[in-house]
Enzyme design. Structure first.
Site, PDB file in Angstrom:
ATOM      1  N   GLY A  18       0.857  -1.195   0.000  1.00 58.59           N
ATOM      2  CA  GLY A  18       0.000   0.000   0.000  1.00 58.59           C
ATOM      3  C   GLY A  18       0.888   1.239   0.000  1.00 58.59           C
ATOM      4  N   ASP A  22      -2.878   6.643   1.197  1.00 64.52           N
ATOM      5  CA  ASP A  22      -2.958   7.784   2.112  1.00 64.52           C
ATOM      6  C   ASP A  22      -2.155   7.587   3.389  1.00 64.52           C
ATOM      7  OD1 ASP A  22      -4.502   9.784   1.123  1.00 64.52           O
ATOM      8  OD2 ASP A  22      -5.861   9.734   2.883  1.00 64.52           O
ATOM      9  N   ASP A 187      -3.366  -0.446  16.978  1.00 59.96           N
ATOM     10  CA  ASP A 187      -4.413   0.454  17.427  1.00 59.96           C
ATOM     11  C   ASP A 187      -3.659   1.753  17.634  1.00 59.96           C
ATOM     12  OD1 ASP A 187      -6.020   2.092  19.098  1.00 59.96           O
ATOM     13  OD2 ASP A 187      -7.259   0.335  19.493  1.00 59.96           O
ATOM     14  N   HIS A 188      -3.778   2.675  16.690  1.00 66.29           N
ATOM     15  CA  HIS A 188      -2.866   3.814  16.733  1.00 66.29           C
ATOM     16  C   HIS A 188      -3.053   4.684  17.978  1.00 66.29           C
ATOM     17  CE1 HIS A 188      -6.179   6.232  15.018  1.00 66.29           C
ATOM     18  NE2 HIS A 188      -5.521   7.281  15.432  1.00 66.29           N
ATOM     19  N   LYS A 192      -0.305   7.050  21.102  1.00 62.55           N
ATOM     20  CA  LYS A 192      -0.407   8.455  21.512  1.00 62.55           C
ATOM     21  C   LYS A 192       0.271   8.650  22.870  1.00 62.55           C
ATOM     22  CE  LYS A 192      -4.726   9.284  18.988  1.00 62.55           C
ATOM     23  NZ  LYS A 192      -4.460  10.257  17.946  1.00 62.55           N
ATOM     24  N   ASP A 245     -15.906   1.216  14.240  1.00 62.59           N
ATOM     25  CA  ASP A 245     -14.765   2.031  13.838  1.00 62.59           C
ATOM     26  C   ASP A 245     -13.980   2.552  15.042  1.00 62.59           C
ATOM     27  OD1 ASP A 245     -13.231   3.421  11.823  1.00 62.59           O
ATOM     28  OD2 ASP A 245     -14.170   5.279  12.502  1.00 62.59           O
ATOM     29  N   HIS A 250     -10.283   1.660  19.788  1.00 65.54           N
ATOM     30  CA  HIS A 250      -9.689   2.757  20.564  1.00 65.54           C
ATOM     31  C   HIS A 250     -10.363   2.974  21.922  1.00 65.54           C
ATOM     32  CE1 HIS A 250      -7.975   3.363  16.699  1.00 65.54           C
ATOM     33  NE2 HIS A 250      -8.910   4.128  16.201  1.00 65.54           N
TER      34      HIS A 250
HETATM   35  C1  BG6 Z   1      -9.446   5.732  13.032  1.00 64.05           C
HETATM   36  C2  BG6 Z   1     -10.857   5.716  12.522  1.00 64.05           C
HETATM   37  O1  BG6 Z   1      -9.113   4.509  13.611  1.00 64.05           O
HETATM   38  O2  BG6 Z   1      -9.324   6.772  13.990  1.00 64.05           O
HETATM   39  C3  BG6 Z   1     -11.241   7.058  11.926  1.00 64.05           C
HETATM   40  O3  BG6 Z   1     -10.978   4.708  11.523  1.00 64.05           O
HETATM   41  C4  BG6 Z   1     -10.990   8.160  12.923  1.00 64.05           C
HETATM   42  O4  BG6 Z   1     -12.593   7.064  11.519  1.00 64.05           O
HETATM   43  C5  BG6 Z   1      -9.584   8.070  13.490  1.00 64.05           C
HETATM   44  O5  BG6 Z   1     -11.158   9.390  12.248  1.00 64.05           O
HETATM   45  C6  BG6 Z   1      -9.397   9.051  14.620  1.00 64.05           C
HETATM   46  O6  BG6 Z   1      -8.058   9.084  14.978  1.00 64.05           O
HETATM   47  P1  BG6 Z   1      -7.426  10.340  15.681  1.00 64.05           P
HETATM   48  O7  BG6 Z   1      -6.013   9.950  15.949  1.00 64.05           O
HETATM   49  O8  BG6 Z   1      -7.551  11.503  14.741  1.00 64.05           O
HETATM   50  O9  BG6 Z   1      -8.234  10.560  16.925  1.00 64.05           O
END
Ligand code: BG6
Length: 500
Positions: A18, A22, A187-188, A192, A245, A250
């Site tokens: 990928g 983006d 899980d981004h 943070k 989502d 999260h």
């Molecule tokens: C992603 C979701 O995991 O997290 C998105 O798929 C969302 O829909 C995003 O906008 C939010 O991330 P952050 O870091 O901007 O709070």
């Protein structure tokens, strides 16, 4: 050994499937650039981006440079870029095509010799989830997946399945090839800064940990609101909705970090074990409890940050009769000794009033004696707020006497802003996550049983919402969600912190 010297030992090739997407341009490449800038990246590293498009290496490197200029948190600097770009490669192939993998293998072997990367690989799947099994199987059949003593890890973006059943199938497909400890499920939020700080705030401060329970805490509010709509992701979002989502991953991760017991030590599995215990404890919703405990909403047109925006049903690739929720609020109970009776209110939504992620811990009110009684006033309860974004910090509210001859008692606060003090230069989530994957530290990634229990819980919500034919409430873009979300707390005699 210093941390820097240790980091330099971790040689590998990061293979990004990928490579023209983006995520790669906006997050991964800028993150790698910043790691390079902060001297966190080993000299023995190479990055191979893979996509279908035929592009020359020069063209690809230029597009990466432009992305770094646009999205990197630190200014791009010629010297740093030069040394990074020499390590960036592009390989065009169809994920289906066997020849593509044969050529990829040859390229990787060549790069091992050139950059001293020793056969170590991170395969980063920044592609649509339906490609995950295909790529994993091809990596396996072409001998790219398991080559000890070198290590091969796989990093996977969410969504990890769309319910428990599909997540299980996906997990079986991946674990046939990669062992669990080489699977890095992203899980981004865990990358943070302030989320990594939750455990420290709790377990490195006697003041907080000793009152972190149902005896002293009245309720916990976890909010993650966004001002953006579904952007260009209408097709995905229609099938996902806010519950899948945001909540399944999260929001539940935040909940576990706030609610977990102290781990026996700081190793990866001890921490994950404690988080899983919380997820296992969450009771499933039923048609009966979902009516009182869950509110779902969908935005209509409105004003966000001074601009007129359209409603969800008018967004691109969204059905004009869509019933997908863009907002969800829920009340969760954790039936264990620490948390018995304490509601955890969770809410998340798109096109809300403000972009904000924070956790509010509201302590119990004092008994109405002494000051309350003598001065006939109601003392505000103590409040602790862990601010995740956009401000990173900690806010604490307590009561004090107003200065002067008065006897008035007022709430005052201490407000520590972490990204103000450090000049806004705190690392992006993806920097931390990429670095940890390179180091082989999977603490900030989700283990399979975490994913599994999170799905079990959210599945029970979607099932019960269906069974109960629950209402989907409208809310105007630019608001804090439907009125029903306010009522969710009002019925309990409480209010969202921002509405108090
Ligand atoms: C992603 C979701 O995991 O997290 C998105 O798929 C969302 O829909 C995003 O906008 C939010 O991330 P952050 O870091 O901007 O709070």
């Amino acid at each position: 050994m210093t941390e820097l010297e240790t980091v330099h030992d971790f040689a590998c090739i990061i293979v990004i499937f990928g490579g023209t997407g983006d995520l790669t341009y906006r997050k991964l490449m800028p993150a790698l650039y910043n790691l390079k800038d902060k001297q966190q990246l080993s000299g023995k590293i190479a990055i191979v981006a893979i996509a279908r498009q035929e592009l020359s290496l020069d063209h690809y490197r230029r597009s990466v440079y432009e992305a770094i200029e646009e999205f990197s948190r630190s200014e791009s600097e010629a010297g740093i870029w030069h040394s990074l770009q020499e390590r960036v490669y592009y390989h065009s192939m169809d994920f289906n095509n066997d020849n593509g993998y044969l050529e990829l293998n040859r390229l990787l072997i060549h790069l091992d010799q050139k950059h001293g990367t020793g056969g170590n690989r991170i395969y980063y799947l920044a592609v649509a989830p339906e490609n995950f099994p295909l790529i994993v199987n091809k990596l396996h059949s072409h001998g790219l997946a398991l080559n000890p003593p070198a290590w091969q890890r796989i990093m996977i973006e969410k969504p990890f399945g769309r319910d428990l059943t599909s997540a299980r199938t996906l997990n079986q497909q991946i674990s046939r090839v990669f062992p669990e400890n080489n699977i890095y499920r992203i899980d981004h939020y865990l990358g943070k800064q302030m989320i990594q700080n939750i455990m420290v705030i709790r377990f490195a401060n006697l003041l907080f940990e000793s009152v972190w329970n149902a005896r002293y805490i009245d309720n916990v509010q976890i909010t993650s609101s966004e001002t953006v709509g579904v952007q260009n992701r209408g097709e995905y979002y229609e099938r996902a909705g806010a519950l899948r989502d945001m909540v399944q991953n999260h929001m539940l991760q935040l909940l576990t970090l706030i609610a977990m017991e102290a781990p026996a030590n700081l190793d990866t599995e001890s921490i994950r074990d404690e988080k899983v215990k919380i997820l296992r404890t969450l009771g499933e919703f039923s048609a009966e409890t979902v009516r009182r405990g869950v509110v779902q909403g969908q935005y209509t047109g409105g004003m966000v940050n001074g601009a007129l925006v359209k409603g969800y049903r008018e967004e691109e690739r969204v059905s004009t009769a869509s019933n997908t929720e863009t907002f969800v609020a829920l009340k969760v109970k954790i039936p264990n000794f620490r948390w018995a009776g304490v509601p955890f209110y969770i809410r998340t939504g798109k096109r809300c009033h403000t972009k904000l992620s924070e956790i509010v811990i509201q302590f119990k009110r004092l008994p109405e004696i002494l000051y309350s009684k003598e001065y006939n006033l109601q003392l505000e309860p103590n409040v602790l707020i862990i601010k995740i974004q956009p401000k990173e910090g900690i806010y604490f509210q307590f009561n004090a006497k107003e200065p002067g001859m008065t006897t008035k008692i007022v709430p005052v606060n201490m407000d520590f802003c972490q990204n103000c003090d450090y000049d806004g230069d705190s690392p992006e989530a993806y920097e931390k996550l990429l670095l940890d994957a390179i180091k082989g530290d999977s603490t900030l990634f989700t283990r399979w049983d975490e994913v599994e229990h999170a799905w079990r819980f959210t599945d029970s919500i979607s099932r019960s919402l269906n069974d109960a034919a629950a209402m989907l409430h409208d809310y105007p873009a630019g608001s804090w969600g439907p009125v029903a979300a306010t009522n969710l707390l009002n019925y309990d005699g409480r209010e969202w912190w921002n509405e108090q």
